[in-house]
Design a protein around this motif. Sequence first.
Motif, PDB file in Angstrom:
ATOM      1  N   GLN A   1     -26.608  -7.482  58.635  1.00 43.64           N
ATOM      2  CA  GLN A   1     -25.826  -6.033  58.058  1.00 43.64           C
ATOM      3  C   GLN A   1     -26.688  -5.324  57.389  1.00 43.64           C
ATOM      4  N   THR A   2     -26.537  -3.853  57.459  1.00 47.13           N
ATOM      5  CA  THR A   2     -27.244  -2.978  57.044  1.00 47.13           C
ATOM      6  C   THR A   2     -26.153  -2.800  55.684  1.00 47.13           C
ATOM      7  N   THR A   3     -26.669  -2.745  54.553  1.00 43.08           N
ATOM      8  CA  THR A   3     -25.856  -2.389  53.650  1.00 43.08           C
ATOM      9  C   THR A   3     -26.624  -1.180  52.804  1.00 43.08           C
ATOM     10  N   THR A   4     -25.848  -0.429  52.502  1.00 42.88           N
ATOM     11  CA  THR A   4     -26.791   0.924  51.997  1.00 42.88           C
ATOM     12  C   THR A   4     -25.765   1.186  50.594  1.00 42.88           C
ATOM     13  N   LYS A   5     -26.917   1.693  49.839  1.00 41.21           N
ATOM     14  CA  LYS A   5     -26.683   2.299  48.417  1.00 41.21           C
ATOM     15  C   LYS A   5     -27.028   3.538  48.174  1.00 41.21           C
ATOM     16  N   LYS A   6     -26.160   4.166  47.348  1.00 45.09           N
ATOM     17  CA  LYS A   6     -26.208   5.672  47.228  1.00 45.09           C
ATOM     18  C   LYS A   6     -26.631   5.863  45.675  1.00 45.09           C
ATOM     19  N   PHE A   7     -27.985   6.430  45.351  1.00 43.34           N
ATOM     20  CA  PHE A   7     -28.113   6.501  43.978  1.00 43.34           C
ATOM     21  C   PHE A   7     -28.400   8.202  43.606  1.00 43.34           C
ATOM     22  N   THR A   8     -28.019   8.694  42.489  1.00 45.15           N
ATOM     23  CA  THR A   8     -28.225  10.016  42.204  1.00 45.15           C
ATOM     24  C   THR A   8     -29.127  10.142  40.992  1.00 45.15           C
TER      25      THR A   8
ATOM     26  N   ASN B   1     -43.663   5.706  54.209  1.00 46.29           N
ATOM     27  CA  ASN B   1     -42.988   5.122  55.179  1.00 46.29           C
ATOM     28  C   ASN B   1     -41.798   4.891  54.991  1.00 46.29           C
ATOM     29  N   LEU B   2     -40.787   5.748  54.929  1.00 44.53           N
ATOM     30  CA  LEU B   2     -39.403   5.852  54.713  1.00 44.53           C
ATOM     31  C   LEU B   2     -38.664   5.202  55.845  1.00 44.53           C
ATOM     32  N   ALA B   3     -39.116   4.882  57.290  1.00 43.48           N
ATOM     33  CA  ALA B   3     -38.857   4.046  58.198  1.00 43.48           C
ATOM     34  C   ALA B   3     -36.994   4.470  58.520  1.00 43.48           C
ATOM     35  N   GLY B   4     -36.634   5.496  58.263  1.00 43.61           N
ATOM     36  CA  GLY B   4     -35.179   5.657  58.334  1.00 43.61           C
ATOM     37  C   GLY B   4     -34.414   4.840  57.534  1.00 43.61           C
ATOM     38  N   ARG B   5     -34.981   4.021  56.645  1.00 48.36           N
ATOM     39  CA  ARG B   5     -33.991   3.101  55.711  1.00 48.36           C
ATOM     40  C   ARG B   5     -33.813   3.780  54.373  1.00 48.36           C
ATOM     41  N   VAL B   6     -34.753   4.779  54.081  1.00 45.98           N
ATOM     42  CA  VAL B   6     -34.392   5.502  52.692  1.00 45.98           C
ATOM     43  C   VAL B   6     -34.361   6.886  53.077  1.00 45.98           C
ATOM     44  N   THR B   7     -33.562   7.598  52.546  1.00 49.75           N
ATOM     45  CA  THR B   7     -33.443   9.287  52.600  1.00 49.75           C
ATOM     46  C   THR B   7     -33.174   9.712  51.106  1.00 49.75           C
ATOM     47  N   VAL B   8     -34.108  11.007  51.085  1.00 53.41           N
ATOM     48  CA  VAL B   8     -34.188  11.578  49.843  1.00 53.41           C
ATOM     49  C   VAL B   8     -33.646  12.938  50.068  1.00 53.41           C
ATOM     50  N   SER B   9     -32.460  13.311  49.752  1.00 49.51           N
ATOM     51  CA  SER B   9     -31.855  14.651  50.069  1.00 49.51           C
ATOM     52  C   SER B   9     -31.409  15.302  48.802  1.00 49.51           C
ATOM     53  N   ARG B  10     -31.209  16.696  49.031  1.00 56.27           N
ATOM     54  CA  ARG B  10     -30.487  17.557  48.022  1.00 56.27           C
ATOM     55  C   ARG B  10     -29.557  18.457  48.637  1.00 56.27           C
ATOM     56  N   ALA B  11     -28.570  19.021  48.191  1.00 57.18           N
ATOM     57  CA  ALA B  11     -27.625  19.707  48.722  1.00 57.18           C
ATOM     58  C   ALA B  11     -28.033  21.284  48.154  1.00 57.18           C
ATOM     59  N   GLY B  12     -28.533  21.816  49.306  1.00 58.91           N
ATOM     60  CA  GLY B  12     -28.852  23.337  48.936  1.00 58.91           C
ATOM     61  C   GLY B  12     -29.651  23.485  47.870  1.00 58.91           C
ATOM     62  N   ASP B  13     -29.265  24.273  46.750  1.00 58.83           N
ATOM     63  CA  ASP B  13     -30.410  24.491  45.611  1.00 58.83           C
ATOM     64  C   ASP B  13     -29.867  23.717  44.356  1.00 58.83           C
ATOM     65  N   SER B  14     -29.178  22.698  44.592  1.00 60.46           N
ATOM     66  CA  SER B  14     -28.674  21.603  43.794  1.00 60.46           C
ATOM     67  C   SER B  14     -29.445  21.068  42.890  1.00 60.46           C
ATOM     68  N   PRO B  15     -29.350  20.769  41.588  1.00 56.30           N
ATOM     69  CA  PRO B  15     -30.303  20.029  40.790  1.00 56.30           C
ATOM     70  C   PRO B  15     -30.288  18.404  41.003  1.00 56.30           C
TER      71      PRO B  15
ATOM     72  N   ILE C   1     -30.507  15.061  43.002  1.00 57.95           N
ATOM     73  CA  ILE C   1     -31.129  14.448  44.039  1.00 57.95           C
ATOM     74  C   ILE C   1     -30.435  13.278  44.349  1.00 57.95           C
ATOM     75  N   THR C   2     -30.306  12.942  45.514  1.00 58.75           N
ATOM     76  CA  THR C   2     -29.550  11.870  46.294  1.00 58.75           C
ATOM     77  C   THR C   2     -30.564  11.067  46.926  1.00 58.75           C
ATOM     78  N   VAL C   3     -30.564   9.473  46.684  1.00 63.12           N
ATOM     79  CA  VAL C   3     -31.542   8.689  47.446  1.00 63.12           C
ATOM     80  C   VAL C   3     -30.461   7.697  48.009  1.00 63.12           C
ATOM     81  N   THR C   4     -30.497   7.638  49.358  1.00 64.80           N
ATOM     82  CA  THR C   4     -29.704   6.530  50.108  1.00 64.80           C
ATOM     83  C   THR C   4     -30.418   5.600  50.694  1.00 64.80           C
ATOM     84  N   ALA C   5     -30.282   4.410  50.442  1.00 66.32           N
ATOM     85  CA  ALA C   5     -31.269   3.404  50.888  1.00 66.32           C
ATOM     86  C   ALA C   5     -30.695   2.387  51.332  1.00 66.32           C
TER      87      ALA C   5
END
Length: 131
Positions: free
Chosen positions: A15-22, A55-69, A71-75
Amino acid sequence: FSNTSATMPKAKKQQTTTKKFTLDCTAPFNDKVLDPASFQKFLQDKIKVDGRTGNLAGRVTVSRAGDSPLITVTAQLPFSKRYLKYLTKKYLKQQDLRDYLHVIATNAATYELKYFNISDAGGADAEEDDE
């Protein structure tokens, strides 16, 4: 001894359990001290997956919504929130901001960058020592 292991299927579906950090960079962003885009790029370059940086390999994404301060890391787990704090402190040290900002956990999935509280009372004592 029980025979439960004999009845278990040998191939388990993982099972791929993901966690979202801000990471909340609002205070330094408003003062134009920190650039969230460069911080986001730093995280993308430095996060290790399977012992390799970049090598994030699709398992970790680092994103930011527009010009927002923010940063969301979904892993996908296993991924440590403490590792994000380590990388954040490393980025602050690289930018020479480590003396002014510190990383505070505001809840179970969020870190916030805050300024140190520096009082002027310490400056008066230093002047008396010089005399």
